[in-house]
Write an enzyme that holds these catalytic residues in place. Sequence first.
Site, PDB file in Angstrom:
ATOM      1  N   LYS A 187      11.773  56.509 107.692  1.00 57.63           N
ATOM      2  CA  LYS A 187      10.758  56.116 106.698  1.00 57.63           C
ATOM      3  C   LYS A 187      11.320  55.026 105.787  1.00 57.63           C
ATOM      4  CE  LYS A 187       8.457  60.585 106.886  1.00 57.63           C
ATOM      5  NZ  LYS A 187       8.306  61.947 106.362  1.00 57.63           N
ATOM      6  N   ASP A 246       1.449  61.739 101.103  1.00 57.79           N
ATOM      7  CA  ASP A 246       1.302  62.648 102.248  1.00 57.79           C
ATOM      8  C   ASP A 246      -0.128  63.191 102.340  1.00 57.79           C
ATOM      9  OD1 ASP A 246       3.479  63.079 103.972  1.00 57.79           O
ATOM     10  OD2 ASP A 246       4.565  64.227 102.456  1.00 57.79           O
ATOM     11  N   GLN A 274      10.036  65.625 101.399  1.00 63.89           N
ATOM     12  CA  GLN A 274      10.169  65.947 102.818  1.00 63.89           C
ATOM     13  C   GLN A 274      10.165  67.462 103.025  1.00 63.89           C
ATOM     14  OE1 GLN A 274      10.122  63.649 105.235  1.00 63.89           O
ATOM     15  NE2 GLN A 274      10.409  65.135 106.878  1.00 63.89           N
TER      16      GLN A 274
HETATM   17  N1  GUN Z   1       8.066  67.099 107.633  1.00 65.84           N
HETATM   18  C1  GUN Z   1       7.556  66.924 108.873  1.00 65.84           C
HETATM   19  N2  GUN Z   1       6.459  66.125 108.827  1.00 65.84           N
HETATM   20  C2  GUN Z   1       6.283  65.809 107.528  1.00 65.84           C
HETATM   21  C3  GUN Z   1       5.322  64.983 106.851  1.00 65.84           C
HETATM   22  O1  GUN Z   1       4.396  64.415 107.421  1.00 65.84           O
HETATM   23  N3  GUN Z   1       5.494  64.884 105.509  1.00 65.84           N
HETATM   24  C4  GUN Z   1       6.494  65.531 104.850  1.00 65.84           C
HETATM   25  N4  GUN Z   1       6.565  65.377 103.529  1.00 65.84           N
HETATM   26  N5  GUN Z   1       7.391  66.282 105.442  1.00 65.84           N
HETATM   27  C5  GUN Z   1       7.281  66.414 106.784  1.00 65.84           C
END
Ligand code: GUN
Length: 292
Positions: free
Chosen positions: A51, A118, A95
Amino acid sequence: MQLIDGAAIAERLCASLAQDVAALTATGLTPRLAVVLVGDDPASEVYVRRKVAKCSQVGIVSQEHRLSRDCLEADLLILVARLNSDPDVHGILVQLPLPPQIDAGKVLQSIKPSKDVDGFHPVNVGRLSTGTGGLVPCTPLGCMMLLDSVIDDYRGLNAVVIGKSNIVGKPVSLLLLERECTVAITHIHTRDLPDIVRRADIVVAAAGSPRLVRGDWIKPGCVVIDVGITRVHQSDGGARLVGDTATEELGHARAATPVPGGVGPMTIACLLANTVKAARSLSDERDRQGHA
Ligand code: GUN
């Protein structure tokens, strides 16, 4: 069958976002994403690294905040509160998964909805369910962009979403409903799943069950989006990423996404799109206040 090239569509989106970021930066507002990582889960480390790298590719500034695995829930809530009130931070991503001593729901609810890139905050979930804007979860948004590359008119199409997760199944169902599809959501207790899938014009498979959907479940002309991505160990000691569909059996589908290279690249691209959207909303808000 047309393979939907998620990697290429994601690259095009990122190229367009880079132009948006450059235009915003020229007005003195560079989009900034704060990524919070708690603990040292190896998969989360990989996701966060990807990311952050993608942010810099399009000109978004990212800042990483790391907390130890045994940190207190209060420490994380204090950090989120600080990021909420920092005017230079436009997007906040915590996350997941979080360690067991932390109530993930409480943390997600503490993120300011306008910075919730998100799309997991109940305010954004509510906006999605009423079709009133807000930030939309990244993977479902990516699924819709992939579908948009092959479908013009969704009205009346039968869509079957396999899996009812808050991150993918439920939000993608709402997006399909918003396009006026007739939507069925299936889950682990659904009876006669193959027969339900056989009626579908669109299938979104998000069960996390490798090769669950077989070719003879798929109606000719159906469009199949495979969200599954499971690492399967092989007899030669190697490992392979496998989706929720038996891809090689889908020759009679109209279009389908590969795994990897389908939905995966879209998720990160949509995170960047949400960050740009959050920054732009803030800049519009400031303009309105400036002219009030
Ligand atoms: N962990 C796995 N997928 C995601 C996601 O799309 N967002 C977040 N914040 N954590 C994750």
